[in-house]
Design a protein around this motif. Structure first.
Motif, PDB file in Angstrom:
ATOM      1  N   GLY A 197       2.102  38.600 -25.534  1.00  0.00           N
ATOM      2  CA  GLY A 197       2.576  39.025 -26.843  1.00  0.00           C
ATOM      3  C   GLY A 197       1.868  38.309 -27.977  1.00  0.00           C
ATOM      4  N   ILE A 198       1.668  36.989 -27.833  1.00  0.00           N
ATOM      5  CA  ILE A 198       0.976  36.227 -28.869  1.00  0.00           C
ATOM      6  C   ILE A 198      -0.491  36.628 -28.942  1.00  0.00           C
ATOM      7  CG2 ILE A 198       0.412  33.913 -29.682  1.00  0.00           C
ATOM      8  CD1 ILE A 198       3.389  34.658 -29.787  1.00  0.00           C
ATOM      9  N   LYS A 199      -1.100  36.887 -27.795  1.00  0.00           N
ATOM     10  CA  LYS A 199      -2.496  37.338 -27.767  1.00  0.00           C
ATOM     11  C   LYS A 199      -2.637  38.666 -28.499  1.00  0.00           C
ATOM     12  CE  LYS A 199      -6.160  38.797 -24.589  1.00  0.00           C
ATOM     13  NZ  LYS A 199      -6.537  38.984 -23.155  1.00  0.00           N
ATOM     14  N   ALA A 200      -1.702  39.595 -28.268  1.00  0.00           N
ATOM     15  CA  ALA A 200      -1.757  40.903 -28.933  1.00  0.00           C
ATOM     16  C   ALA A 200      -1.670  40.749 -30.448  1.00  0.00           C
ATOM     17  CB  ALA A 200      -0.621  41.788 -28.425  1.00  0.00           C
ATOM     18  N   ILE A 201      -0.798  39.859 -30.901  1.00  0.00           N
ATOM     19  CA  ILE A 201      -0.679  39.620 -32.343  1.00  0.00           C
ATOM     20  C   ILE A 201      -1.986  39.065 -32.901  1.00  0.00           C
ATOM     21  CG2 ILE A 201       0.455  38.142 -34.054  1.00  0.00           C
ATOM     22  CD1 ILE A 201       3.018  38.486 -32.405  1.00  0.00           C
TER      23      ILE A 201
ATOM     24  N   ALA B   7      -1.548  29.195 -25.281  1.00  0.00           N
ATOM     25  CA  ALA B   7      -2.945  29.624 -25.157  1.00  0.00           C
ATOM     26  C   ALA B   7      -3.226  30.893 -25.942  1.00  0.00           C
ATOM     27  CB  ALA B   7      -3.295  29.827 -23.682  1.00  0.00           C
ATOM     28  N   GLY B   8      -2.195  31.691 -26.195  1.00  0.00           N
ATOM     29  CA  GLY B   8      -2.391  32.922 -26.964  1.00  0.00           C
ATOM     30  C   GLY B   8      -2.722  32.673 -28.420  1.00  0.00           C
ATOM     31  N   LEU B   9      -2.424  31.477 -28.930  1.00  0.00           N
ATOM     32  CA  LEU B   9      -2.672  31.171 -30.339  1.00  0.00           C
ATOM     33  C   LEU B   9      -4.157  31.162 -30.681  1.00  0.00           C
ATOM     34  CD1 LEU B   9      -0.068  28.312 -30.956  1.00  0.00           C
ATOM     35  CD2 LEU B   9       0.056  30.671 -31.776  1.00  0.00           C
ATOM     36  N   SER B  10      -4.994  30.886 -29.707  1.00  0.00           N
ATOM     37  CA  SER B  10      -6.436  30.820 -29.984  1.00  0.00           C
ATOM     38  C   SER B  10      -7.006  32.165 -30.419  1.00  0.00           C
ATOM     39  CB  SER B  10      -7.184  30.315 -28.746  1.00  0.00           C
ATOM     40  OG  SER B  10      -7.019  31.209 -27.660  1.00  0.00           O
TER      41      SER B  10
ATOM     42  N   ASN C 217      -7.698  33.608 -37.893  1.00  0.00           N
ATOM     43  CA  ASN C 217      -7.613  33.210 -39.298  1.00  0.00           C
ATOM     44  C   ASN C 217      -6.325  32.465 -39.623  1.00  0.00           C
ATOM     45  OD1 ASN C 217     -10.107  34.371 -40.525  1.00  0.00           O
ATOM     46  ND2 ASN C 217      -9.252  36.282 -39.744  1.00  0.00           N
ATOM     47  N   LEU C 218      -5.656  31.979 -38.583  1.00  0.00           N
ATOM     48  CA  LEU C 218      -4.387  31.291 -38.779  1.00  0.00           C
ATOM     49  C   LEU C 218      -4.601  29.983 -39.529  1.00  0.00           C
ATOM     50  CD1 LEU C 218      -1.367  31.631 -38.005  1.00  0.00           C
ATOM     51  CD2 LEU C 218      -1.826  30.116 -36.060  1.00  0.00           C
TER      52      LEU C 218
ATOM     53  N   ASP D 183      -5.830  22.251 -19.613  1.00  0.00           N
ATOM     54  CA  ASP D 183      -6.294  21.967 -20.975  1.00  0.00           C
ATOM     55  C   ASP D 183      -7.519  22.794 -21.352  1.00  0.00           C
ATOM     56  OD1 ASP D 183      -4.277  20.136 -21.056  1.00  0.00           O
ATOM     57  OD2 ASP D 183      -5.566  18.364 -20.894  1.00  0.00           O
ATOM     58  N   GLU D 184      -8.444  22.941 -20.418  1.00  0.00           N
ATOM     59  CA  GLU D 184      -9.712  23.625 -20.707  1.00  0.00           C
ATOM     60  C   GLU D 184      -9.532  25.096 -21.039  1.00  0.00           C
ATOM     61  OE1 GLU D 184     -10.353  19.924 -18.652  1.00  0.00           O
ATOM     62  OE2 GLU D 184      -9.112  21.666 -18.140  1.00  0.00           O
ATOM     63  N   LEU D 185      -8.406  25.682 -20.665  1.00  0.00           N
ATOM     64  CA  LEU D 185      -8.191  27.107 -20.894  1.00  0.00           C
ATOM     65  C   LEU D 185      -7.315  27.394 -22.116  1.00  0.00           C
ATOM     66  CD1 LEU D 185      -7.582  28.290 -17.210  1.00  0.00           C
ATOM     67  CD2 LEU D 185      -9.724  28.273 -18.510  1.00  0.00           C
ATOM     68  N   LEU D 186      -6.917  26.359 -22.837  1.00  0.00           N
ATOM     69  CA  LEU D 186      -6.007  26.559 -23.966  1.00  0.00           C
ATOM     70  C   LEU D 186      -6.695  27.185 -25.173  1.00  0.00           C
ATOM     71  CD1 LEU D 186      -3.982  23.224 -23.856  1.00  0.00           C
ATOM     72  CD2 LEU D 186      -3.073  25.526 -23.519  1.00  0.00           C
ATOM     73  N   GLY D 187      -7.950  26.828 -25.401  1.00  0.00           N
ATOM     74  CA  GLY D 187      -8.615  27.281 -26.608  1.00  0.00           C
ATOM     75  C   GLY D 187      -8.078  26.525 -27.811  1.00  0.00           C
ATOM     76  N   SER D 188      -8.511  26.907 -29.023  1.00  0.00           N
ATOM     77  CA  SER D 188      -8.034  26.236 -30.231  1.00  0.00           C
ATOM     78  C   SER D 188      -8.095  27.182 -31.413  1.00  0.00           C
ATOM     79  CB  SER D 188      -8.869  24.989 -30.530  1.00  0.00           C
ATOM     80  OG  SER D 188     -10.212  25.337 -30.797  1.00  0.00           O
ATOM     81  N   CYS D 189      -7.283  26.865 -32.426  1.00  0.00           N
ATOM     82  CA  CYS D 189      -7.271  27.630 -33.681  1.00  0.00           C
ATOM     83  C   CYS D 189      -8.231  26.957 -34.649  1.00  0.00           C
ATOM     84  CB  CYS D 189      -5.866  27.678 -34.255  1.00  0.00           C
ATOM     85  SG  CYS D 189      -4.659  28.532 -33.221  1.00  0.00           S
TER      86      CYS D 189
END
Length: 419
Positions: free
Chosen positions: A218-222, A245-248, A252-253, A271-277
């Motif tokens: 759901g977060i990835k879709a957003i 992890a979907g936040l990445s 533009n957040l 950790d390596e799969l989390l990504g970042s904003c």
């Protein structure tokens, strides 16, 4: 330095270093003049009761617009033909009643709510902000068809299927979804609803999810669909493990807020799969449980580029947990309020690692003592652009500075708050 760093959520211009100003409090919406602020709820209800029934809807629309009631929702009571005001937020008093009309019987059936929304859509085509409780897909479809200028929408007690009706509201920029409030009501908003929202409202700038379920999907879709999203807030979330992890995908957040959350992420994964904003500027946590080091570490990894961090009355923020904040190496502003487990040692270990720190706010952190300030920390204080230091009511930092030479460099920026 006139502009507050924690600026209005709809501002799209990132602040320059010259714009940085002191922490004052967690951001609030701009306060507008409120003509009802001197009236009690009972008096307002008596005033509304004197109006003809035909005017109840039109007059009640103006009430939630006032700062006093915002963001409250209107509940209709057949017994008195009145729109009652309630505040279904995390601070709601579930024992509170207005003449016994607050409770499950207060909510209209969804078909009657939809009829009301149909009337609103017909009479107010230029409507810009709407708060609705118990609406279904059909009612929201009528709003979408008629109210082309609608920009802000707050939905209480609406499930996944209702959100399908949002697909036609093309200009919607601000959405608040309230799914579950313990002791008040319970509706399910899950990945299904979040995906419907994401696909239908691609111009979203600000999204608040209160008591909502969901997961990574759901977060990835957003993030993928709402590419203009700048502010995302979670209140008492019920997200499945791995949602961080979907936040990445929110490219533009700028602002991420967690409030009254019982956990961050129960199973954040590797950790390596989390990504970042990469664009994130502000991270705010208020009244959250942050005892789990794994989930806190995952949060900081996702937010590693953040420029401002605020903790307010969070449970479990001790020295070990706070040390994880050193992952975020670009922090310029730090605000700590009500962090009773944190000590000078824990504070120092982090802030001295932030070479770009410019502002520090420490309020009501009773284990942080003036007497334990080290020379290294004192040196840092002397070069900050702004310092608000009131860890407890006995803090005597200003007198302790006498004769230390502290404040000579950049001294004109040093202020001890007395409020």
């Amino acid at each position: 330095m006139q502009q507050q760093y924690f600026n209005h959520p709809l501002s799209r211009t990132p602040p320059s270093e010259s714009d940085l100003t002191p922490f004052q409090s967690l951001p609030l919406d701009p306060i507008e003049p409120d003509c009802t602020s001197l009236l009690s709820d009972k008096l307002l209800l008596k005033i509304l009761s004197k109006l003809p029934v035909s005017q109840h809807v039109s007059n009640s629309l103006s009430v939630p617009q006032s700062h006093r009631f915002r963001p409250r929702s209107c509940l209709y009571s057949d017994a008195e033909k009145l729109w009652h005001i309630s505040d279904p937020q995390d601070d709601v008093d579930t024992n509170y009643t207005l003449d016994g009309f607050l409770g499950k019987t207060t909510f209209l059936p969804s078909n009657e709510v939809d009829q009301g929304l149909t009337s609103i859509a017909e009479k107010y085509p230029n409507l810009q902000r709407l708060v609705a409780t118990g609406a279904s897909e059909q009612g929201l479809i009528r709003i979408a068809a008629e109210c082309c200028t609608l920009q802000e929408l707050e939905l209480h007690y609406c499930g996944d299927l209702a959100l399908k009706g949002l697909s036609g509201i093309k200009n919607l920029q601000v959405v608040k979804l309230i799914g579950f409030i313990d002791g008040f009501y319970n509706s399910v908003i899950s990945d299904i609803g979040l995906t419907q929202l994401a696909r239908g409202c691609k111009r979203l700038v600000k999204l608040e999810l209160c008591g909502c379920e969901g997961s990574y999907d759901g977060i990835k879709a957003i993030g993928q669909c709402c590419q203009m999203l700048e502010e995302l807030s979670f209140y008492d979330h019920r997200m499945d493990g791995g949602w961080l992890a979907g936040l990445s995908f929110c490219e533009n957040l700028k602002t991420l807020m967690l409030k009254s959350c019982k956990s961050i992420d129960e199973s954040p994964g590797v950790d390596e799969l989390l990504g970042s904003c990469l664009t994130l500027e502000e991270l705010q946590l208020e009244r959250c449980q942050i005892r789990d080091k794994q989930s806190v570490k995952a949060l900081f990894l996702v937010c590693e580029n953040v420029r401002a961090i605020a903790f307010q009355n969070c449970w479990g923020l001790d020295n070990d947990v706070f040390s994880l904040a050193s992952i975020c190496r670009r922090v310029k502003l730090l605000s700590l309020e009500g962090c009773s487990l944190l000590t000078i040692k824990g504070l120092e270990s982090v802030v001295l690692s932030w070479k770009g720190l410019q502002q520090l706010r420490v309020v009501s952190c009773n284990n942080i003592k003036d007497s334990e300030i080290t020379p290294e920390l004192a040196t840092l204080f002397s070069v900050l652009k702004e310092l608000k230091w009131r860890p407890d009511s006995r803090s005597l930092l200003s007198s302790n500075l006498a004769g230390t030479g502290m404040g000579n460099r950049g001294g004109r920026f040093f202020k001890r708050s007395r409020d």
